[in-house]
Every structure is written in C-alpha cells, then in structure tokens.
Motif scaffolding. Sequence first.
Motif, PDB file in Angstrom:
ATOM      1  N   GLN A  64       0.807  -1.219   0.000  1.00  0.00           N
ATOM      2  CA  GLN A  64       0.000   0.000   0.000  1.00  0.00           C
ATOM      3  C   GLN A  64       0.846   1.278   0.000  1.00  0.00           C
ATOM      4  OE1 GLN A  64      -3.533   0.042  -0.045  1.00  0.00           O
ATOM      5  NE2 GLN A  64      -3.135  -2.069  -0.614  1.00  0.00           N
ATOM      6  N   HIS A  65       2.146   1.172  -0.202  1.00  0.00           N
ATOM      7  CA  HIS A  65       3.007   2.353  -0.208  1.00  0.00           C
ATOM      8  C   HIS A  65       2.771   3.192  -1.467  1.00  0.00           C
ATOM      9  CE1 HIS A  65       5.212  -1.135  -1.862  1.00  0.00           C
ATOM     10  NE2 HIS A  65       5.483  -0.293  -2.834  1.00  0.00           N
ATOM     11  N   ALA A  66       3.071   4.476  -1.368  1.00  0.00           N
ATOM     12  CA  ALA A  66       2.942   5.385  -2.508  1.00  0.00           C
ATOM     13  C   ALA A  66       4.198   5.360  -3.368  1.00  0.00           C
ATOM     14  CB  ALA A  66       2.669   6.808  -2.019  1.00  0.00           C
ATOM     15  N   LEU A  67       5.332   5.017  -2.766  1.00  0.00           N
ATOM     16  CA  LEU A  67       6.611   4.999  -3.472  1.00  0.00           C
ATOM     17  C   LEU A  67       7.516   3.981  -2.794  1.00  0.00           C
ATOM     18  CD1 LEU A  67       8.673   6.327  -5.500  1.00  0.00           C
ATOM     19  CD2 LEU A  67       9.191   7.950  -3.670  1.00  0.00           C
ATOM     20  N   HIS A  68       8.229   3.198  -3.585  1.00  0.00           N
ATOM     21  CA  HIS A  68       9.171   2.207  -3.058  1.00  0.00           C
ATOM     22  C   HIS A  68      10.524   2.427  -3.722  1.00  0.00           C
ATOM     23  CE1 HIS A  68      10.752  -1.628  -1.610  1.00  0.00           C
ATOM     24  NE2 HIS A  68      11.214  -1.815  -2.836  1.00  0.00           N
ATOM     25  N   LEU A  69      11.568   2.484  -2.922  1.00  0.00           N
ATOM     26  CA  LEU A  69      12.927   2.627  -3.438  1.00  0.00           C
ATOM     27  C   LEU A  69      13.822   1.591  -2.777  1.00  0.00           C
ATOM     28  CD1 LEU A  69      13.370   6.506  -3.227  1.00  0.00           C
ATOM     29  CD2 LEU A  69      12.851   5.162  -5.258  1.00  0.00           C
ATOM     30  N   GLU A  70      14.848   1.185  -3.498  1.00  0.00           N
ATOM     31  CA  GLU A  70      15.866   0.305  -2.949  1.00  0.00           C
ATOM     32  C   GLU A  70      17.217   0.907  -3.291  1.00  0.00           C
ATOM     33  OE1 GLU A  70      15.400  -3.753  -4.168  1.00  0.00           O
ATOM     34  OE2 GLU A  70      13.340  -3.858  -3.397  1.00  0.00           O
ATOM     35  N   VAL A  71      18.119   0.887  -2.321  1.00  0.00           N
ATOM     36  CA  VAL A  71      19.437   1.469  -2.538  1.00  0.00           C
ATOM     37  C   VAL A  71      20.489   0.590  -1.863  1.00  0.00           C
ATOM     38  CG1 VAL A  71      19.261   3.007  -0.523  1.00  0.00           C
ATOM     39  CG2 VAL A  71      20.790   3.602  -2.397  1.00  0.00           C
ATOM     40  N   ARG A  72      21.629   0.460  -2.511  1.00  0.00           N
ATOM     41  CA  ARG A  72      22.759  -0.270  -1.932  1.00  0.00           C
ATOM     42  C   ARG A  72      23.723   0.756  -1.338  1.00  0.00           C
ATOM     43  NH1 ARG A  72      22.922  -5.467  -2.281  1.00  0.00           N
ATOM     44  NH2 ARG A  72      21.752  -6.525  -3.874  1.00  0.00           N
ATOM     45  N   PRO A  73      24.199   0.505  -0.134  1.00  0.00           N
ATOM     46  CA  PRO A  73      25.098   1.466   0.513  1.00  0.00           C
ATOM     47  C   PRO A  73      26.499   1.528  -0.105  1.00  0.00           C
ATOM     48  CG  PRO A  73      24.363  -0.223   2.063  1.00  0.00           C
ATOM     49  CD  PRO A  73      23.779  -0.554   0.747  1.00  0.00           C
ATOM     50  N   GLU A  74      26.875   0.519  -0.900  1.00  0.00           N
ATOM     51  CA  GLU A  74      28.156   0.477  -1.598  1.00  0.00           C
ATOM     52  C   GLU A  74      29.336   0.773  -0.677  1.00  0.00           C
ATOM     53  OE1 GLU A  74      27.796   2.776  -5.180  1.00  0.00           O
ATOM     54  OE2 GLU A  74      26.090   1.584  -5.855  1.00  0.00           O
ATOM     55  N   GLY A  75      29.397   0.052   0.444  1.00  0.00           N
ATOM     56  CA  GLY A  75      30.512   0.156   1.357  1.00  0.00           C
ATOM     57  C   GLY A  75      30.428   1.290   2.369  1.00  0.00           C
ATOM     58  N   LYS A  76      29.324   2.010   2.387  1.00  0.00           N
ATOM     59  CA  LYS A  76      29.186   3.145   3.307  1.00  0.00           C
ATOM     60  C   LYS A  76      28.256   2.796   4.464  1.00  0.00           C
ATOM     61  CE  LYS A  76      29.672   6.347  -0.517  1.00  0.00           C
ATOM     62  NZ  LYS A  76      28.971   7.310  -1.356  1.00  0.00           N
ATOM     63  N   ASN A  77      28.540   3.383   5.629  1.00  0.00           N
ATOM     64  CA  ASN A  77      27.661   3.223   6.789  1.00  0.00           C
ATOM     65  C   ASN A  77      26.541   4.257   6.793  1.00  0.00           C
ATOM     66  OD1 ASN A  77      28.835   1.021   8.092  1.00  0.00           O
ATOM     67  ND2 ASN A  77      30.423   2.311   8.973  1.00  0.00           N
TER      68      ASN A  77
END
Length: 153
Positions: A64-77
């Motif tokens: 039921q979300h309005a927007l979904h994103l996925e992100v990889r931190p690429e070695g960052k905290n």
Amino acid sequence: MNALPLAALLLGSLTLGATVPAPSPAPAVATQKVTLLIADLASTQSVVKLNFYNDPETFLKSGQHALHLEVRPEGKNDIALPVDLAPGEWAVALSQDTNNNDKLDKNFLGIPTEPFAFPNNIKPRLAAPTFQECKFTVTGPGQVVNIVTWNNL
C-alpha cells in the motif's frame, strides 16, 4: 422529393463525424527534493528498502506504499538519498535485508528480525508505530529528513 429525410440524413452524418475533445490531463503535481540522511547502517553491502506513505490509512500495509525505493550502501555506513515527493505529509519505513533474501524476515510473532527504522527517532518495541509518529511534512525544496535510530533485533 421530400427534403426532410435528406436533411435528417445529412445532420445525422454530421453528428456522427463530430468529435468530442478529449479531457485535458490532470495537472502534474509539483514535487520537492527531499534528502534522506540515513546513518548507522547494519551492513555496508545489504540493500536498504524504503517504503513511502502519504496516507495514514495505508501506513505499513503490505503493497500500500505510494513509493518504493531500494538502494545499496556500496561500502558506506551512512547514505544521503535525494527523493522527489509531492508537498504534504509523508512517512517512510526503512528496512535492511542483511541476509539478501529479498524480504523482511520476521519471527513467529511477526516482529522483524532484520534492521528497520523510521524518521523522528521512533523506536517501537511492542507495537508498530503510527503514521502520526513517523510523519514529516514536505513544504519546499531543500528539506532534510534524518534517520539515525535503527532497531537491530
């Protein structure tokens, strides 16, 4: 020859060929750039999933979300993520898929066993938070939302 049937035929064919103008599309809602500052990730490699909600009735409901994103931190905290959102009230729920199985793992009670977070330093223990607890208001460009409290169960 009777002119009335001929006139009716001509008028009928004219109305059949007439076109009704298409309705104009709804005006696009202007969005504002909001930057999410996400700190202290549990993993520097595992995907972070973000579900944005703009309706209290759908908050935290599956799909039921309005927007979904996925992100990889690429070695960052810590990561800074720019997002375009329409003005108004929003809430976001984050989770980190630390075992990379493409889902938020939960225990037999339905409590997540992978890290999750909400804005406003909300750290629920016995029940899911409400939209009101997690909301932020998008009012203009340049807004920053900090997410620094992670539940690591």
